[in-house]
Write an enzyme that holds these catalytic residues in place. Structure first.
Site, mmCIF file in Angstrom:
data_model
loop_
_atom_site.group_PDB
_atom_site.id
_atom_site.type_symbol
_atom_site.label_atom_id
_atom_site.label_comp_id
_atom_site.label_asym_id
_atom_site.label_seq_id
_atom_site.Cartn_x
_atom_site.Cartn_y
_atom_site.Cartn_z
ATOM 1 N N CYS A 51 34.859 30.501 44.431
ATOM 2 C CA CYS A 51 34.517 31.767 43.795
ATOM 3 C C CYS A 51 35.748 32.871 43.805
ATOM 4 O O CYS A 51 36.139 32.932 44.677
ATOM 5 C CB CYS A 51 33.286 32.376 44.673
ATOM 6 S SG CYS A 51 32.821 33.986 44.125
ATOM 7 N N THR A 114 24.405 34.382 46.116
ATOM 8 C CA THR A 114 25.722 34.426 46.011
ATOM 9 C C THR A 114 26.788 34.736 47.012
ATOM 10 O O THR A 114 26.504 35.178 48.013
ATOM 11 C CB THR A 114 26.026 35.672 44.940
ATOM 12 O OG1 THR A 114 25.713 37.051 45.721
ATOM 13 C CG2 THR A 114 25.062 35.429 43.636
ATOM 14 N N TYR A 178 33.625 34.868 32.271
ATOM 15 C CA TYR A 178 32.340 34.185 32.228
ATOM 16 C C TYR A 178 31.708 34.630 30.913
ATOM 17 O O TYR A 178 30.641 33.705 30.763
ATOM 18 C CB TYR A 178 31.724 34.764 33.609
ATOM 19 C CG TYR A 178 32.075 34.035 34.917
ATOM 20 C CD1 TYR A 178 31.501 33.055 35.356
ATOM 21 C CD2 TYR A 178 33.087 34.474 35.632
ATOM 22 C CE1 TYR A 178 31.881 32.686 36.491
ATOM 23 C CE2 TYR A 178 33.715 34.288 36.624
ATOM 24 C CZ TYR A 178 32.918 33.212 37.474
ATOM 25 O OH TYR A 178 33.346 32.759 38.432
#
Length: 312
Positions: A51, A114, A178
């Protein structure tokens, strides 16, 4: 309800990717006025090497010498419908899935689980998953625990310029890839694509006369840009269809990225295996076979030649 990418349906409104807001936004402060004092050993940072938002917290933790003050738990790079999973279990919280910590903190939480997020071992709850604030908190509230000679990554005099640049980079680059990769309409994809490369072109010019984004010293701005650059050719260029140019096609950006990679806090927290396995293995509507490409072959250790650039 979630999509195959693990994103909520609302995040795909009108074909445009809209990132989920942060549920936990309590503050850790040096004086403890928030109820969460910046104490050594109290907090546990949960990350994925894959990430980019989590990656930058690892970079700052390392740059500031906070490894002993803030613990770290790393999840497996492959995430399924249950969310992030620890390879065995987290040795401190005993959780197997990150979702357990979210639901222990808020049993009604129904969003995505997350990383990065910070767990308070004293109160047994998440303090924050507000990724933009986690690094600046380390930089400004944990100063008493910084190693001797640690860099000032968020100097007060430069904060307005850092914040302005970070806003642009977040919208068009960090989150821009993204927006392109998860777009479900041609219009949304092209809008994100064009904004991404317009900003990369600006950054290429900016870095032609200065070693780092704000001059001759590292700042929070460099920390925020680097994780996207590190993933660009390996993932975003092909997987997210950000294929106008590769990072290696930008002489200044590519040299700058290698310059940062040569710093252990950046290079030693960059895990290309986790990065590629995560992106190619967890987005079935983009890569239904789950095959992870073997390439590209890129020499991140090649000389960058940026040592003598002026502050600009």
């Amino acid at each position: 309800m979630t999509t195959p990418n693990g994103m909520t349906a609302q995040e795909f409104a009108r074909g445009r990717f809209v990132r989920q807001g942060n549920r936990f936004t309590d503050l850790i402060t040096a004086d403890g006025r928030s109820g969460y004092p910046a104490e050594p050993g109290r907090y546990r940072l949960f990350v994925s090497y894959a990430c980019p938002w989590a990656h930058r917290t690892l970079i700052v933790r390392r740059l500031l010498g906070l490894e002993d003050a803030i613990g770290v738990g790393v999840v497996d790079p492959i995430r399924d419908e249950r969310g992030w999973r620890f390879p065995d279990h987290d040795p401190v919280t005993k959780a197997v899935f990150l979702s357990e910590l979210y639901l222990a903190s808020d049993p009604s939480f129904d969003g995505r689980y997350t990383v990065p997020c910070v767990w308070d071992t004293v109160n047994g709850r998440l303090v924050t998953n507000d990724y933009p604030a986690i690094t600046t908190t380390m930089e400004t509230e944990f100063t008493a625990l910084h190693r001797p000679g640690a860099p000032d990554l968020y100097p007060e005099a430069l904060r307005p310029e850092i914040d302005e640049l970070n806003d642009l980079v977040y919208s068009t680059v960090n989150n821009g890839v993204y927006k392109a990769g998860f777009a479900t309409s041609q219009e949304a994809y092209e809008e994100a694509f064009d904004a991404l490369f317009a900003t990369l072109d600006q950054l290429e010019e900016r870095l032609s006369t200065r070693r780092y984004l704000l001059g001759d010293a590292l700042t929070e701005a460099d920390v925020r840009l680097y994780p996207t650059l590190a993933r660009f050719d390996a993932v975003y260029y092909s997987h997210f269809k950000c294929n106008l140019r590769r990072l290696t096609d930008y002489p200044n950006l590519w040299g700058y990225a290698r310059d940062l990679y040569s710093i252990p806090a950046f290079g030693e927290t960059t895990n290309f295996d986790h990065i590629k396995r995560h992106y190619y293995g967890t987005h079935p509507n983009i890569n239904p076979t789950g095959i992870v490409p073997k390439g590209p072959l890129i020499d991140w250790t090649a000389p960058h030649g940026r040592e003598n650039l002026s502050a600009g």
